[in-house]
Every structure is written in structure tokens, then in C-alpha cells.
Design an enzyme around this catalytic site. Structure first.
Site, PDB file in Angstrom:
ATOM      1  CB  SER A  83       2.672  -4.692   3.834  1.00  4.01           C
ATOM      2  OG  SER A  83       1.548  -4.566   4.658  1.00  4.01           O
ATOM      3  CG  LEU A  84      -1.688  -5.462  -0.636  1.00  2.70           C
ATOM      4  CD1 LEU A  84      -2.907  -6.300  -0.346  1.00  2.70           C
ATOM      5  CD2 LEU A  84      -2.052  -4.172  -1.330  1.00  2.70           C
ATOM      6  CD  GLN A 130       1.365  -9.432   5.997  1.00  5.04           C
ATOM      7  OE1 GLN A 130       0.313  -8.929   6.364  1.00  5.04           O
ATOM      8  NE2 GLN A 130       1.708  -9.538   4.739  1.00  5.04           N
ATOM      9  NE  ARG A 176      -2.794  -7.948   5.000  1.00  5.98           N
ATOM     10  CZ  ARG A 176      -2.105  -6.827   4.793  1.00  5.98           C
ATOM     11  NH1 ARG A 176      -2.604  -5.894   3.985  1.00  5.98           N
ATOM     12  NH2 ARG A 176      -0.944  -6.637   5.378  1.00  5.98           N
ATOM     13  CD  GLN A 220      -3.078   0.779   2.236  1.00 12.76           C
ATOM     14  OE1 GLN A 220      -3.152  -0.297   2.817  1.00 12.76           O
ATOM     15  NE2 GLN A 220      -3.880   1.781   2.505  1.00 12.76           N
ATOM     16  CG  HIS A 231       2.741  -4.264   9.242  1.00 20.02           C
ATOM     17  ND1 HIS A 231       2.551  -5.600   8.994  1.00 20.02           N
ATOM     18  CD2 HIS A 231       2.558  -3.631   8.060  1.00 20.02           C
ATOM     19  CE1 HIS A 231       2.264  -5.767   7.712  1.00 20.02           C
ATOM     20  NE2 HIS A 231       2.256  -4.592   7.128  1.00 20.02           N
TER      21      HIS A 231
END
Length: 310
Positions: free
Chosen positions: A90-91, A248, A115, A11, A199
Site C-alpha cells: 500500500s503506502l 492502487q 495521498r 500503514q 483500497h
């Protein structure tokens, strides 16, 4: 056999109009983006930048475009000629897993939508901010986070490259950490334009919801391994992947370590698939001797194919 590491952005890499060039020129890209549905396609091609920044839109949009890019690349390159591994920031980890065939595009899109929704809900319940600290080492940043704990939650959440670390937490604590970092010799500090403290431990509720969500899907044996964000390890085990996707969301992204581990395994060619060149820039900071290519449109596709086929 060439060793190619595939990298998928997270992102923040999104822009309105991303993927349009490939959509108009390559049937594979059109197929994937159409499969995502009219709502997502409209946000990608016609939405305002502000709307596209929202987590619930940004995540499925980036996933869709990155997978469209991957499918175009796969249809134009002989995969049997190379050894592959993948990682996503991440994503982007969902893109890497989908590319490795852990799950279908359709299932991956549903996971990513869920998510994004869970993360947005957690961010509303626990408002916070994120900031990048440039020019300080890991130990220095962790020490600063510890020093401001009396002001609220402040955690190091993205280890992007040597000297580029992102922190997240409450506004009071993160702003105090920024002041301390500036006083302690940081080259630069930047508050990130994101909608929550991603996170961090504030994402616990999103992580718990994702654990339940993942029970709905079947996972397959992958065609190649994927380095996972929470531990920077190469993973092929289906059960482990589910556990790591849960972890994660509330764990730091160990991107620097992932790249170092790929390099240690002998990967020389790095290919960023999706909007932007953020990960290519991070690789230059990690190891200037490694070359990174990217694919986000037809021009960059042809350039990458020429380089890879040399």
C-alpha cells in the site's frame, strides 16, 4: 550475483520513536528525517500513538522513516554486488518507487502527504471499516462479500497471504461478513484499527484527486523494477507507474501474488526496510523456505549486513 527483494511496510507499522536509533547514529538517517521537516519529525519521535495513527500523519511518517532506513542500508552495502527488485505494501509502494529512484525523496514526501489527505477526506465522506479474516481461502471470502451485498459495500481489499485476507466497506456489511466468516469456519476475524475503508471502491474520489496530483511531478527511469500492488507485476515504465499509483488507491493489494512472483523469478533473500516485521511475517506464511531479514535500527542493520555479506 545475489538476488535481493526489498520490502517496505504500509500503514499500521508505525510506532512513536521509530527510527530514533538510526537518526542518532547515522548521518544519512538524520539527513532524511530532518529533510521531512520539524512537524513530521516531532510526530515520529514525540507524538502520541493516537496522533500517529491518523492517516495524514502516519503515511508521511512511515515513508520518511522507511526511506531513512533505506539510505542507511544503501550507504553501508555495495549495491553493485546484487540484483534488486522492490515492492511496498500500500503506502510502502511509494517507498519502493523512491528507493528505485522513480522520484526524489522530497517529491515522494509531497505525494504521500497528498495521498494521506485525499484518503482521509474520502474516508470522512464514505465512513467504513476494515477487518482481517484468517483461515479462509480467497474464493470463500469473495463469496461471503457477495452474500452480504444487500447490507452495503463489502469488498476483499488486501490479499496478504494464503489464509489472510482483509475486507473493507460499510460497518453493517463488514460486520455481517464477519459473522458469516465465523460461522463458516474462519480461524479468527479481527476488526482493524484504521480510519477508513482503504483500497475499496469508496476511495474513488481519492484516486481521482491523486491522478491530478501526480501531474505535478517528474518521474525518472528507475535503477531497478518495482512490483505494483494493483496487478502484482514488475514495472519499470514511467507512464505505467503513474497509472498504477492512481489505480492502487481504489484497488486490492495483491501482496501474496507479488511475493509469489518474486520467488518465481528466483529471489531468495528478502529484506524488510522500515518499522516492524509485518511483511516478514507474511512471507513466512507464503513460503516458509524463504528467509526474511529486516532493518529498523542499528542492531538489525548489523545483523542484516552480516547475513547479506556471507
Amino acid at each position: 550475483m545475489p538476488k535481493i527483494a526489498l520490502m517496505f511496510p504500509g500503514q499500521g507499522s508505525q510506532t512513536v520513536g521509530m527510527g530514533r536509533d538510526l537518526y542518532e547514529k547515522y548521518p544519512k538517517a538524520k539527513e532524511i528525517i530532518d529533510l521531512a521537516g520539524d512537524d513530521i519529525k516531532d510526530v515520529i519521535f514525540n507524538g502520541s500513538e493516537e496522533k500517529l495513527k491518523l492517516t495524514k500523519y502516519a503515511q508521511p511518517a512511515i515513508f520518511t522513516v522507511s526511506m531513512a532506513v533505506f539510505e542507511v542500508f544503501k550507504s553501508n552495502y555495495d549495491f553493485s554486488k546484487s540484483e534488486f527488485v522492490a515492492a511496498g505494501h500500500s503506502l510502502g509502494e511509494y517507498c519502493a518507487l523512491c528507493a528505485a529512484e522513480f522520484f526524489s525523496f522530497k517529491d515522494g514526501l509531497e505525494m504521500v502527504k497528498a495521498r494521506g489527505k485525499f484518503i482521509q477526506e474520502a474516508s470522512c465522506q464514505n465512513p467504513g471499516i476494515m477487518a482481517a479474516i484468517l483461515g479462509m481461502q480467497k474464493e470463500q471470502v469473495l463469496d461471503i462479500c457477495s452474500k452480504v451485498s444487500s447490507y452495503g459495500v463489502c469488498e476483499a481489499v488486501n490479499f496478504n497471504s494464503p489464509g489472510q485476507i482483509v475486507i473493507a466497506g460499510t460497518s453493517n456489511a463488514v460486520n455481517k461478513a464477519i459473522d458469516l466468516a465465523n460461522e463458516s469456519g474462519a480461524i479468527k476475524t479481527v476488526v482493524l484499527n484504521v480510519s477508513g475503508p482503504f483500497h475499496s471502491s469508496f476511495m474513488e474520489s481519492a484516486s481521482n484527486k491523486m491522478e491530478q496530483e501526480l501531474k505535478k511531478y517528474n518521474f525518472n527511469n528507475p535503477s531497478f523494477g518495482v512490483y505494483t500492488n494493483c496487478d502484482a507485476q514488475l514495472t519499470k515504465d514511467i507512464c505505467q507507474i503513474k497509472e498504477k499509483l492512481v489505480a492502487q488507491i481504489k484497488s486490492p493489494v495483491k501482496w501474496d501474488e507479488i511475493m509469489q512472483n518474486m520467488i518465481l523469478l528466483g529471489f531468495e533473500k528478502f529484506l524488510e526496510l522500515g518499522p516492524g516485521r509485518v511483511l516478514s511475517g507474511l512471507l513466512r506464511r507464503i513460503d516458509k523456505t524463504k528467509k526474511s531479514l529486516n532493518i529498523e535500527d542499528s542492531i538489525s542493520l548489523q545483523k542484516a549486513l552480516e547475513e547479506l555479506n556471507k
